[in-house]
Design a protein around this motif. Structure first.
Motif, PDB file in Angstrom:
ATOM      1  N   HIS A 112      15.296  33.514  25.616  1.00  0.00           N
ATOM      2  CA  HIS A 112      14.539  34.132  26.710  1.00  0.00           C
ATOM      3  C   HIS A 112      15.340  35.257  27.357  1.00  0.00           C
ATOM      4  O   HIS A 112      14.819  36.352  27.611  1.00  0.00           O
ATOM      5  CB  HIS A 112      14.161  33.081  27.746  1.00  0.00           C
ATOM      6  CG  HIS A 112      13.355  33.621  28.880  1.00  0.00           C
ATOM      7  ND1 HIS A 112      13.926  34.176  30.004  1.00  0.00           N
ATOM      8  CD2 HIS A 112      12.014  33.701  29.063  1.00  0.00           C
ATOM      9  CE1 HIS A 112      12.976  34.583  30.827  1.00  0.00           C
ATOM     10  NE2 HIS A 112      11.807  34.306  30.282  1.00  0.00           N
ATOM     11  N   HIS A 140       8.194  35.131  23.315  1.00  0.00           N
ATOM     12  CA  HIS A 140       7.885  34.081  24.281  1.00  0.00           C
ATOM     13  C   HIS A 140       6.838  33.113  23.734  1.00  0.00           C
ATOM     14  O   HIS A 140       6.904  31.898  23.986  1.00  0.00           O
ATOM     15  CB  HIS A 140       7.411  34.704  25.596  1.00  0.00           C
ATOM     16  CG  HIS A 140       8.497  35.408  26.340  1.00  0.00           C
ATOM     17  ND1 HIS A 140       8.254  36.440  27.222  1.00  0.00           N
ATOM     18  CD2 HIS A 140       9.849  35.258  26.314  1.00  0.00           C
ATOM     19  CE1 HIS A 140       9.404  36.871  27.724  1.00  0.00           C
ATOM     20  NE2 HIS A 140      10.378  36.165  27.182  1.00  0.00           N
ATOM     21  N   ARG A 182      17.155  27.896  23.947  1.00  0.00           N
ATOM     22  CA  ARG A 182      15.910  28.531  24.364  1.00  0.00           C
ATOM     23  C   ARG A 182      16.144  29.496  25.534  1.00  0.00           C
ATOM     24  O   ARG A 182      15.546  30.567  25.592  1.00  0.00           O
ATOM     25  CB  ARG A 182      14.893  27.455  24.759  1.00  0.00           C
ATOM     26  CG  ARG A 182      14.663  26.406  23.686  1.00  0.00           C
ATOM     27  CD  ARG A 182      13.765  25.285  24.188  1.00  0.00           C
ATOM     28  NE  ARG A 182      12.400  25.729  24.313  1.00  0.00           N
ATOM     29  CZ  ARG A 182      11.544  25.794  23.300  1.00  0.00           C
ATOM     30  NH1 ARG A 182      11.929  25.437  22.075  1.00  0.00           N
ATOM     31  NH2 ARG A 182      10.301  26.204  23.481  1.00  0.00           N
ATOM     32  N   GLU A 183      17.019  29.088  26.452  1.00  0.00           N
ATOM     33  CA  GLU A 183      17.307  29.947  27.605  1.00  0.00           C
ATOM     34  C   GLU A 183      17.940  31.260  27.150  1.00  0.00           C
ATOM     35  O   GLU A 183      17.660  32.327  27.713  1.00  0.00           O
ATOM     36  CB  GLU A 183      18.247  29.233  28.580  1.00  0.00           C
ATOM     37  CG  GLU A 183      17.644  28.021  29.264  1.00  0.00           C
ATOM     38  CD  GLU A 183      17.691  26.759  28.399  1.00  0.00           C
ATOM     39  OE1 GLU A 183      18.238  26.818  27.262  1.00  0.00           O
ATOM     40  OE2 GLU A 183      17.175  25.727  28.851  1.00  0.00           O
ATOM     41  N   SER A 241      14.379  39.231  27.302  1.00  0.00           N
ATOM     42  CA  SER A 241      14.166  39.904  28.588  1.00  0.00           C
ATOM     43  C   SER A 241      15.104  41.095  28.764  1.00  0.00           C
ATOM     44  O   SER A 241      14.702  42.147  29.268  1.00  0.00           O
ATOM     45  CB  SER A 241      14.368  38.920  29.738  1.00  0.00           C
ATOM     46  OG  SER A 241      13.409  37.889  29.693  1.00  0.00           O
TER      47      SER A 241
END
Length: 215
Positions: A86, A69, A82-83, A90
């Motif tokens: 992430h 992050h 980028r999503e 996660s």
């Protein structure tokens, strides 16, 4: 800003993100193997040590996720969306959380005699995390669609096996276990293990989404 810093800002960050993802995958394998060892030992002192080891590895996983992050915040150019970075970070972290949760519940609820179903689920978790780590490793060459897809298929297969073992074990608990407290304790541990395999499937889904967008 120095010329070298400008250059680093715009260079694709495969040398930063992919090693971190690989570390996360390796960490999951180690967590699963330690959990598998914990459910198969009869030495309570040894199990306590293994529980502590899993907790330490979960903290290490948190550190890796945090570093990913941080890299997202620092770098303008990323190897893929980028999503998706992430989401992948996660989902990997979620697997670690539930492996740790299973270990923690065994310890807190004083489950001193893990059942056969727990042992089978722990073994499946080792298999699932190995496929997760392999798929994540292959991700650095996004054109390796076949290798990544093969790992994703295997993850899904393991998750289906885990579902069956979990449902069968819970059904048997309700049918044969007369002690309600033991029933609840065992169901909670089994649930954490089965959910960990679900989270492996979530990793697979993120990887497949990345392939669709980038392959």
């Amino acid at each position: 800003m120095a010329l070298g810093n400008i250059f680093n800002f715009f260079v694709p960050k495969d040398k930063k993100f992919f090693p971190l993802f690989e570390q996360a995958g390796s960490n999951l394998i180690e967590m699963a193997k330690v959990l598998n060892e914990a459910v198969n030992t009869t030495d309570e002192v040894k199990r306590k040590e293994l529980t502590k080891r899993i907790e330490d590895l979960e903290h290490r996983g948190d550190d890796i996720t945090h570093q990913i992050h941080l890299e997202l915040g620092k770098n303008f150019i990323t190897p893929f969306d980028r999503e998706d970075i992430h989401s992948l970070a996660s989902s990997l972290d979620d697997v670690a959380d539930y492996i740790h949760g299973a270990s923690n519940r065994m310890d807190m609820y004083k489950v001193t005699q893990p059942t056969q179903a727990m042992k089978e689920l722990a073994e499946l978790l080792v298999e699932a995390t190995e496929h997760v780590a392999k798929a994540v490793y292959e991700l650095k060459d996004i054109k390796n669609i076949r290798n990544i897809t093969d790992s994703c298929v295997r993850i899904n297969s393991v998750e289906n096996k885990a579902d069956y073992i979990f449902e069968k074990a819970v059904a048997e608990l309700f049918e044969f276990e007369k002690d309600a407290i033991i029933l609840i304790k065992h169901k909670e541990v089994l649930s954490s293990m089965e959910t960990a395999t679900d989270k492996c499937e979530d990793v697979s889904n993120v990887l497949e989404s990345i392939l669709v967008k980038n392959a």
